[in-house]
Design an enzyme around this catalytic site. Structure first.
Site, PDB file in Angstrom:
ATOM      1  N   HIS A  53       0.843  -1.201   0.000  1.00 46.88           N
ATOM      2  CA  HIS A  53       0.000   0.000   0.000  1.00 46.88           C
ATOM      3  C   HIS A  53       0.877   1.250   0.000  1.00 46.88           C
ATOM      4  O   HIS A  53       2.090   1.161   0.221  1.00 46.88           O
ATOM      5  CB  HIS A  53      -0.902   0.037   1.252  1.00 46.88           C
ATOM      6  CG  HIS A  53      -0.114   0.186   2.524  1.00 46.88           C
ATOM      7  ND1 HIS A  53       0.586  -0.857   3.096  1.00 46.88           N
ATOM      8  CD2 HIS A  53       0.112   1.258   3.337  1.00 46.88           C
ATOM      9  CE1 HIS A  53       1.195  -0.441   4.188  1.00 46.88           C
ATOM     10  NE2 HIS A  53       0.928   0.846   4.350  1.00 46.88           N
ATOM     11  N   ASP A  68       0.889   5.147   2.023  1.00 48.63           N
ATOM     12  CA  ASP A  68       0.226   5.801   3.156  1.00 48.63           C
ATOM     13  C   ASP A  68      -0.523   7.025   2.623  1.00 48.63           C
ATOM     14  O   ASP A  68       0.027   7.810   1.854  1.00 48.63           O
ATOM     15  CB  ASP A  68       1.255   6.206   4.226  1.00 48.63           C
ATOM     16  CG  ASP A  68       1.853   4.987   4.934  1.00 48.63           C
ATOM     17  OD1 ASP A  68       1.294   3.881   4.797  1.00 48.63           O
ATOM     18  OD2 ASP A  68       2.882   5.147   5.619  1.00 48.63           O
ATOM     19  N   HIS A 115       4.760   0.247  -0.079  1.00 51.37           N
ATOM     20  CA  HIS A 115       5.562  -0.562   0.836  1.00 51.37           C
ATOM     21  C   HIS A 115       4.719  -1.692   1.402  1.00 51.37           C
ATOM     22  O   HIS A 115       3.484  -1.690   1.267  1.00 51.37           O
ATOM     23  CB  HIS A 115       6.174   0.326   1.944  1.00 51.37           C
ATOM     24  CG  HIS A 115       5.174   1.159   2.691  1.00 51.37           C
ATOM     25  ND1 HIS A 115       4.632   2.326   2.175  1.00 51.37           N
ATOM     26  CD2 HIS A 115       4.589   0.987   3.907  1.00 51.37           C
ATOM     27  CE1 HIS A 115       3.787   2.839   3.052  1.00 51.37           C
ATOM     28  NE2 HIS A 115       3.729   2.039   4.110  1.00 51.37           N
ATOM     29  N   ARG A 140       8.234  -8.567  15.642  1.00 55.30           N
ATOM     30  CA  ARG A 140       8.623  -7.318  15.006  1.00 55.30           C
ATOM     31  C   ARG A 140       7.665  -6.243  15.496  1.00 55.30           C
ATOM     32  O   ARG A 140       6.454  -6.483  15.579  1.00 55.30           O
ATOM     33  CB  ARG A 140       8.526  -7.458  13.481  1.00 55.30           C
ATOM     34  CG  ARG A 140       8.900  -6.211  12.755  1.00 55.30           C
ATOM     35  CD  ARG A 140       9.029  -6.459  11.243  1.00 55.30           C
ATOM     36  NE  ARG A 140       9.572  -5.257  10.641  1.00 55.30           N
ATOM     37  CZ  ARG A 140       8.848  -4.186  10.350  1.00 55.30           C
ATOM     38  NH1 ARG A 140       7.550  -4.182  10.541  1.00 55.30           N
ATOM     39  NH2 ARG A 140       9.416  -3.110   9.862  1.00 55.30           N
TER      40      ARG A 140
END
Ligand SMILES: C=C1C[C@]23C[C@@]1(O)CC[C@H]2[C@@]12CCC[C@@](C)(C(=O)O1)[C@H]2[C@@H]3C(=O)O
Ligand SMILES: O=C(O)CCC(=O)C(=O)O
Ligand SMILES: [Fe+2]
Length: 316
Positions: A187, A189, A244, A255
């Protein structure tokens, strides 16, 4: 593929603004060092996140109305192998919701608010450099949008669990990750820009303008800056928002990522800055729209959709 690193302590401001514009143009993602946000501020929010995500599933579900989510991203069927907290950066909202998220709400809201203050400071500094490097007359044309008390900026704490460590029968959020699971799908941002920091577990990837994926190396003490859709419009496509995604390949350690999404107020007009438009060679590539219009469109889209398309002017 070397992601640019920008040293914010550089004294030569003209050179600094040139570097920022070049990084926005060529990559749309870059690292900033010497950002002035203390390690303590970063480690405090990291600790609060770790403590929250270690809670039982039933405790975490109680925080659902206050921004807790598990696997579901948005409302249109997108899923990822993660849990998250997503909330507006407004201090009143944070102090109210902290009571349902943490057993020590003041400490929790203090950690969140201090981090937001730091990330917002970095975002404003970058936006002032962008504006300067682009030769825009109004020196605070973009930073004032996220400084607005009505700004729609968001904070997101993402937690990608390690693989094979949880029993899915006991915990419905257990993911049983295997290597190369999509943690967060591809996607861009939507906001002006994102200030992000993640722990020492790799996973974030971004694309070059040619569509080649590259890995963003972990650097837990520094921030990455990501150009968002609104900045693509303000710059009349001199910059493009970077696509990204997160691929989970580490099987032993969780993570974590913390994202500050810098956004304007709902009634803000998203339209190219006047200096970015020079007809007939360079006409405006977008019809004016408000951030509220864009949010409505974005929540009716899937995560990976190109949400700006309906707002484009076809100049040919
Ligand atoms: C599927 C979606 C999740 C998202 C809202 C959206 O409808 C499309 C954009 C998505 C995204 C990506 C960046 C962070 C985020 C918080 C944002 O503002 O836009 C998410 C939204 C979300 O998780 O709700
Ligand atoms: O977790 C990450 O590194 C990225 C997450 C992301 O892209 C987002 O929350 O918008
Ligand atoms: Fe993102």
């Amino acid at each position: 593929m070397e992601i640019p690193t920008i040293d914010l302590s550089m004294e030569n401001r003209t050179e600094l603004s040139k570097q920022v514009v070049k990084a926005c143009e060529e990559f749309g993602i870059f690292k900033v060092v010497n950002h002035n946000v203390s390690r303590e501020v970063i480690s405090r929010i990291e600790e609060e996140g770790t403590e929250f995500f270690a809670k039982s599933n039933s405790e975490k579900q109680q925080a659902k109305p206050f921004g807790y989510g598990c696997k579901n991203i948005g409302t249109n069927g997108d899923v990822g192998e993660l849990e998250y907290l997503l909330f507006p950066t407004n201090p009143q909202f944070i102090s109210e919701s902290s009571k349902s998220i943490s057993n020590h709400p003041n400490k929790f809201s203090g950690a969140i608010n201090n981090y937001i203050k730091g990330a917002k400071g970095v975002a404003c500094k970058i936006l002032d450099l962008v504006v300067e490097g682009l030769g825009v007359q109004d020196k605070f044309a973009l930073s004032k949008l996220i400084k607005d008390v009505e700004s729609d900026s968001l904070l997101r704490i993402n937690h990608y669990p390690p693989s094979m460590t949880t029993d899915s029968e006991m915990d419905p959020c257990a993911t049983g990750n295997t290597n190369n699971t999509i943690g967060f799908g591809e996607h861009s941002d939507p906001q002006i820009l994102t200030i992000m920091r993640f722990n020492d577990v790799a996973g974030l990837q971004a694309t070059t303008h040619d569509g080649i994926w590259f890995t963003v190396p972990p650097d837990p003490h520094n921030f990455y800056v990501i150009v968002g859709d609104a900045l693509q419009v303000f710059s009349n496509e001199r910059f493009t928002s970077v696509r990204h995604r997160v691929l989970i390949t580490d099987s032993l350690k969780a993570r974590t990522s913390i994202m500050y999404f810098g956004a304007p107020s709902l009634n803000c007009l998203i339209t190219p800055l006047p200096e970015m438009v020079k007809p007939p060679q360079n006409p405006s590539r977008y019809k004016p729209f408000t951030w509220e219009d864009y949010k409505k469109a974005m929540y009716s889209c899937r995560l990976g959709d190109s949400r700006l398309d309906p707002f484009k002017v076809h100049n040919d």
